[in-house]
Write a protein that holds these residues in place. Structure first.
Motif, PDB file in Angstrom:
ATOM      1  N   PRO A  86      42.381 -98.011   7.714  1.00 15.01           N
ATOM      2  CA  PRO A  86      40.788 -97.672   7.764  1.00 15.01           C
ATOM      3  C   PRO A  86      40.079 -97.252   6.579  1.00 15.01           C
ATOM      4  CG  PRO A  86      41.917 -96.830   9.875  1.00 15.01           C
ATOM      5  CD  PRO A  86      42.919 -97.145   8.851  1.00 15.01           C
ATOM      6  N   SER A  87      39.159 -97.553   6.111  1.00 11.43           N
ATOM      7  CA  SER A  87      38.631 -97.085   4.936  1.00 11.43           C
ATOM      8  C   SER A  87      38.466 -95.609   4.953  1.00 11.43           C
ATOM      9  CB  SER A  87      37.070 -97.432   4.646  1.00 11.43           C
ATOM     10  OG  SER A  87      36.257 -96.816   3.750  1.00 11.43           O
ATOM     11  N   ASP A  88      38.946 -94.875   3.802  1.00 10.71           N
ATOM     12  CA  ASP A  88      38.641 -93.392   3.658  1.00 10.71           C
ATOM     13  C   ASP A  88      37.299 -93.095   2.955  1.00 10.71           C
ATOM     14  OD1 ASP A  88      39.089 -94.411   1.038  1.00 10.71           O
ATOM     15  OD2 ASP A  88      40.749 -93.390   0.430  1.00 10.71           O
ATOM     16  N   GLY A  89      36.345 -94.003   2.845  1.00  5.15           N
ATOM     17  CA  GLY A  89      35.041 -93.766   2.269  1.00  5.15           C
ATOM     18  C   GLY A  89      35.165 -93.923   0.851  1.00  5.15           C
ATOM     19  N   HIS A  90      36.254 -94.176   0.050  1.00  2.00           N
ATOM     20  CA  HIS A  90      36.135 -94.149  -1.377  1.00  2.00           C
ATOM     21  C   HIS A  90      36.778 -95.743  -1.428  1.00  2.00           C
ATOM     22  CE1 HIS A  90      35.561 -90.089  -1.902  1.00  2.00           C
ATOM     23  NE2 HIS A  90      36.623 -89.788  -1.149  1.00  2.00           N
ATOM     24  N   SER A  91      37.721 -96.308  -0.714  1.00  2.00           N
ATOM     25  CA  SER A  91      38.071 -97.596  -1.041  1.00  2.00           C
ATOM     26  C   SER A  91      37.942 -98.356   0.581  1.00  2.00           C
ATOM     27  CB  SER A  91      39.672 -97.624  -1.312  1.00  2.00           C
ATOM     28  OG  SER A  91      40.347 -96.867  -0.312  1.00  2.00           O
ATOM     29  N   PRO A  92      37.860 -99.698   0.364  1.00  4.08           N
ATOM     30  CA  PRO A  92      37.560-100.451   1.666  1.00  4.08           C
ATOM     31  C   PRO A  92      38.887-100.316   2.578  1.00  4.08           C
ATOM     32  CG  PRO A  92      37.936-101.869  -0.244  1.00  4.08           C
ATOM     33  CD  PRO A  92      37.647-100.542  -0.717  1.00  4.08           C
ATOM     34  N   GLY A  93      38.707-100.392   3.617  1.00  3.26           N
ATOM     35  CA  GLY A  93      39.891-100.629   4.523  1.00  3.26           C
ATOM     36  C   GLY A  93      40.617-101.756   4.557  1.00  3.26           C
ATOM     37  N   VAL A  94      41.760-101.860   5.158  1.00  4.59           N
ATOM     38  CA  VAL A  94      42.769-103.175   5.249  1.00  4.59           C
ATOM     39  C   VAL A  94      42.929-103.222   6.661  1.00  4.59           C
ATOM     40  CG1 VAL A  94      44.812-104.103   4.573  1.00  4.59           C
ATOM     41  CG2 VAL A  94      43.397-102.716   2.764  1.00  4.59           C
ATOM     42  N   PHE A  95      43.248-104.374   7.173  1.00  8.83           N
ATOM     43  CA  PHE A  95      43.860-104.952   8.088  1.00  8.83           C
ATOM     44  C   PHE A  95      44.803-106.157   7.982  1.00  8.83           C
ATOM     45  CE2 PHE A  95      44.533-106.677  12.339  1.00  8.83           C
ATOM     46  CZ  PHE A  95      44.925-105.755  13.122  1.00  8.83           C
ATOM     47  N   HIS A  96      46.016-105.999   8.103  1.00 12.35           N
ATOM     48  CA  HIS A  96      47.002-107.114   7.732  1.00 12.35           C
ATOM     49  C   HIS A  96      47.560-107.631   9.039  1.00 12.35           C
ATOM     50  CE1 HIS A  96      50.308-109.563   5.685  1.00 12.35           C
ATOM     51  NE2 HIS A  96      50.932-109.080   6.835  1.00 12.35           N
ATOM     52  N   GLY A 138      48.991-115.863   9.199  1.00  9.10           N
ATOM     53  CA  GLY A 138      48.576-114.462   9.151  1.00  9.10           C
ATOM     54  C   GLY A 138      47.403-114.568   8.428  1.00  9.10           C
ATOM     55  N   PHE A 139      46.786-113.280   8.196  1.00  6.14           N
ATOM     56  CA  PHE A 139      45.592-112.926   7.466  1.00  6.14           C
ATOM     57  C   PHE A 139      45.607-111.513   6.910  1.00  6.14           C
ATOM     58  CE2 PHE A 139      44.071-112.226  11.487  1.00  6.14           C
ATOM     59  CZ  PHE A 139      43.639-110.997  11.615  1.00  6.14           C
ATOM     60  N   THR A 140      44.864-111.215   5.875  1.00  7.27           N
ATOM     61  CA  THR A 140      44.835-109.998   5.273  1.00  7.27           C
ATOM     62  C   THR A 140      43.094-109.677   5.020  1.00  7.27           C
ATOM     63  OG1 THR A 140      46.750-109.892   4.389  1.00  7.27           O
ATOM     64  CG2 THR A 140      45.271-108.069   3.443  1.00  7.27           C
ATOM     65  N   VAL A 141      42.547-108.557   5.528  1.00  6.77           N
ATOM     66  CA  VAL A 141      41.289-108.245   5.678  1.00  6.77           C
ATOM     67  C   VAL A 141      41.175-107.077   4.666  1.00  6.77           C
ATOM     68  CG1 VAL A 141      39.042-107.790   6.591  1.00  6.77           C
ATOM     69  CG2 VAL A 141      40.806-109.285   7.817  1.00  6.77           C
ATOM     70  N   ARG A 142      40.448-107.012   3.483  1.00  9.09           N
ATOM     71  CA  ARG A 142      40.277-106.027   2.769  1.00  9.09           C
ATOM     72  C   ARG A 142      38.711-105.674   2.405  1.00  9.09           C
ATOM     73  NH1 ARG A 142      43.214-102.730  -0.619  1.00  9.09           N
ATOM     74  NH2 ARG A 142      45.116-104.274  -0.404  1.00  9.09           N
ATOM     75  N   GLY A 143      38.168-104.933   3.204  1.00 17.67           N
ATOM     76  CA  GLY A 143      36.560-104.831   3.225  1.00 17.67           C
ATOM     77  C   GLY A 143      36.025-106.125   3.535  1.00 17.67           C
ATOM     78  N   ASP A 144      35.111-106.765   2.852  1.00 16.98           N
ATOM     79  CA  ASP A 144      34.452-108.117   3.156  1.00 16.98           C
ATOM     80  C   ASP A 144      35.610-109.424   2.735  1.00 16.98           C
ATOM     81  OD1 ASP A 144      32.279-106.799   4.540  1.00 16.98           O
ATOM     82  OD2 ASP A 144      31.261-106.958   2.674  1.00 16.98           O
ATOM     83  N   ALA A 145      36.320-109.123   1.998  1.00 11.86           N
ATOM     84  CA  ALA A 145      37.474-110.075   1.700  1.00 11.86           C
ATOM     85  C   ALA A 145      38.436-110.545   2.685  1.00 11.86           C
ATOM     86  CB  ALA A 145      38.104-109.815   0.344  1.00 11.86           C
ATOM     87  N   ILE A 146      38.561-111.755   2.995  1.00 12.38           N
ATOM     88  CA  ILE A 146      39.567-112.337   3.780  1.00 12.38           C
ATOM     89  C   ILE A 146      40.416-113.346   3.378  1.00 12.38           C
ATOM     90  CG2 ILE A 146      39.929-113.392   6.229  1.00 12.38           C
ATOM     91  CD1 ILE A 146      37.294-112.346   7.072  1.00 12.38           C
ATOM     92  N   GLY A 147      41.835-113.103   3.479  1.00 10.96           N
ATOM     93  CA  GLY A 147      42.732-113.860   2.763  1.00 10.96           C
ATOM     94  C   GLY A 147      43.474-114.385   4.158  1.00 10.96           C
TER      95      GLY A 147
END
Length: 656
Positions: free
Chosen positions: A532-542, A554-563
């Protein structure tokens, strides 16, 4: 015939006769207080009753009408000898006087009041000046009757204090309540005095109390633990032997540990194997030295001290296993097997179903309290489950079983998204492996061919003892994972708070590692990493789903970007799960908090869908409060390639 003295006459007669019967008629004249021999022969600790005229004269002198119970007491006895063990003469009409803070004690109790004092502190602050002093001769004990602390019946509270108590004044709701407490103190002290001389203090009261203790034990076995506890508490107040040990079993199963020493049982070879481990576990939990446990075993046989030392070692090593005979003993073994793989609710169900078959090891044994010390089963015994255990009839007693307590584990996986960034389990990463037993996971994901499961431990203890591994290169990201069952068809390996951060460039999923020993070899594996975001960098969910060593999707979500990778099922579509729809804003929410809430909402949706798609779950209670096996996995990151650079930073706290 109605007792016009509100029971005072019969109460004081009984007290006086029991006191007289307990005295040694051969005590030398110099060894007794003045008047004691006369009181012994007369069987009366009191004095002639005060007349109504004397009582009214006292009230005129004081300017107050006396509280009902003290006034009625004076009509039976104008004063009293030996109120308990430390007040040798209690005032009648002649010696009652205003205390007027004669000893300056208001300076210490309650001391200087703050700006918002409690009602009790305000009462105590004024009590020393306004109270009547009833003690005439005592062992530095003050007995003060407070006209400023009055109940609905007009009774004045009594405050009792002695400098050797080391405590604030003890409050009694009325003079009658105080005298009843002093009667119990008399019994307690006499019981101890007789025991020291090798004899027994016995009279009609002690026989009735001992009978109530035996009845309470049967009540406890029949599930009526509240009634049993109350009866045992009364017997303890009178100093009756073999009452404290049984009640301590009830208290411990209710989650109470203060002053729980299993008196009379811990030093008994019959009961010691049941209760000593519980005492040892409490000593270890508080980091006490071994001598403090020995303090409670003074006078016990050497074999008991040796057993206590052995139990302390087992508890420290997390190797103590509770055992029992018969069907309940077999249920204990089954429950332990369930608990060590994380299914603590099923383990409790197993124990609960077998409770009626439990049998005591002796007449003072009320419940399987030794379970509290078991390294795997002890954490299951929450106070609520302790109440359920105590309310269940056992040992052949009949009665209705209590309603079952709710399970502690929530279903599925979504509960992981409930934790804040500071939560011990957040961030986290885990692997689910289908059709594989938990003890097979080291062979699929272990750091090397020698990897084996460690002894079950709490996640905090495992990380403290085992996390650092100085024998690997600093770029390696070997996870220290807890293992268990994740539902009917899955096992899990879970690591809270990974030491490394997720790097998609260097990440190697354990599920689809290019190895014959990949987690997904001949099966499926699901890998999740959440930061989860620490307030300084976006959160990640893989998320990665692999089969036979190859990633299927699979997918990787980093902030608003989705791979995205591979054909993702509609139920796990990250565009839907992590939609841009904002969650309902909370009043005063800052931008960082809004982003964090949005990310956790997507994480929750993803975990819910994963649990539904694969019929999987993770055991919250075992991960946060229980003990699980752990092992070290192979690296979750690849080695650096030629031309890549990396740096490692070690932070150490140095004392000057």
């Amino acid at each position: 015939m109605t007792d016009s003295t509100d029971g005072w006459q019969s109460f004081l007669d009984r007290w006086s006769q029991e006191w007289a019967d307990a005295q040694d008629p051969n005590t030398p004249a110099g060894g007794a207080r003045e008047g004691d021999e006369k009181a012994r022969r007369a069987g009366w600790l009191g004095f002639p009753p005060a007349s109504e005229e004397r009582i009214q004269a006292l009230e005129d002198r004081l300017g107050h009408r006396l509280p009902p119970s003290y006034r009625t007491f004076l009509t039976v006895s104008d004063g009293w000898r030996h109120a308990g063990g430390f007040v040798w003469l209690l005032a009648g009409t002649e010696h009652v006087r205003w205390h007027e803070d004669a000893a300056g004690l208001s300076e210490y109790f309650p001391g200087e009041l703050d700006d918002d004092p409690t009602y009790e502190d305000e009462l105590l602050a004024g009590m020393w000046q306004r109270a009547l002093q009833l003690d005439v001769e005592s062992d530095a004990v003050y007995v003060l009757l407070d006209p400023g602390d009055v109940d609905a019946a007009g009774e004045w509270a009594v405050n009792c204090w002695a400098p050797w108590h080391g405590d604030p004044p003890r409050r009694y709701g009325s003079f009658r309540v105080f005298m009843e407490a002093m009667y119990r103190e008399f019994h307690h002290l006499e019981t101890s005095r007789f025991e020291r001389t090798g004899s027994i203090f016995v009279n009609a009261t002690t026989r009735a109390l001992d009978a109530s203790v035996e009845a309470a034990k049967l009540d406890a076995l029949g599930g009526r633990y509240e009634e049993a506890s109350a009866a045992l508490a009364e017997a303890i107040a009178y100093g009756r032997p073999r009452a404290t040990g049984p009640r301590d079993q009830i208290r411990r199963l209710l989650g109470e540990t203060y002053m729980v020493y299993f008196e009379g049982l811990a030093s008994d070879p019959l009961y010691a194997p049941e209760v000593l481990p519980v005492l040892a576990a409490e000593h270890v939990r508080h980091g006490r030295d071994d001598g403090s446990l020995s303090h409670h075993l003074v006078g016990a046989p050497e074999e008991i001290h040796a057993a206590a030392g052995a139990f302390l070692r087992q508890v420290r090593e997390d190797s103590f296993h509770y055992t029992a005979e018969g069907l309940f003993g077999r249920a204990v073994e089954e429950a332990r097997e369930q608990a060590r793989w994380g299914d603590t609710d099923a383990a409790w169900h197993t124990l609960r179903a077998a409770l009626p078959e439990w049998r005591p090891i002796g007449p003072d044994h009320l419940a399987p309290v030794g379970l509290c010390a078991d390294s795997l089963l002890g954490p299951l015994l929450t106070p609520e489950r302790g109440r359920e255990l105590l309310a269940t009839p056992r040992a052949g007693q009949r009665g209705d079983a209590p309603p079952p307590t709710p399970d502690l584990d929530p279903p599925g996986l979504a509960w992981l998204a409930d934790g804040d960034q500071g939560n011990f389990l957040t961030p986290y990463r885990f692997v689910l492996v289908e059709g594989t037993e938990p003890d097979e996971l080291p062979g699929r994901m272990g750091a090397d061919d020698t990897t084996a499961l460690h002894t079950p431990a709490t996640m905090r203890d495992a990380h403290t003892r085992l996390r650092d591994n100085q024998n690997v290169p600093p770029w390696k990201d070997e996870a220290l994972t807890a293992v268990g069952r994740a539902g009917p068809a899955w096992s899990f390996a879970f690591e809270p708070r990974p030491s490394a951060r997720f790097s998609e460039q260097r990440f190697i999923s354990p599920g689809n590692a290019a190895s014959a020993n990949a987690a997904s070899a001949n099966t499926r594996a699901v890998t999740v990493w959440s930061e989860p975001s620490d307030g300084h960098s976006p959160g990640v969910f893989h998320l990665s789903v692999a089969q036979n060593g190859e990633e299927q999707y699979g997918f990787t979500v980093r902030g608003d970007a989705i791979g995205r990778r591979g054909p993702i099922p509609a139920a796990l579509d990250p565009d839907h799960l992590f939609s841009r729809t904002e969650p309902h804003d909370k009043e005063g929410m800052h931008d960082k908090e809004r982003i964090h809430d949005k990310e956790r909402l997507g994480e929750r949706r993803a975990l819910q869908s994963l649990a539904t798609e694969f019929d999987a779950r993770l055991p919250r209670f075992a991960l946060t409060q229980g003990r699980l096996h752990t092992f070290r996995t192979r690296s979750w990151s690849r080695p650096p390639v030629e031309g890549e650079r990396y740096a490692t930073v070690h932070i150490s706290l140095l004392r000057p």
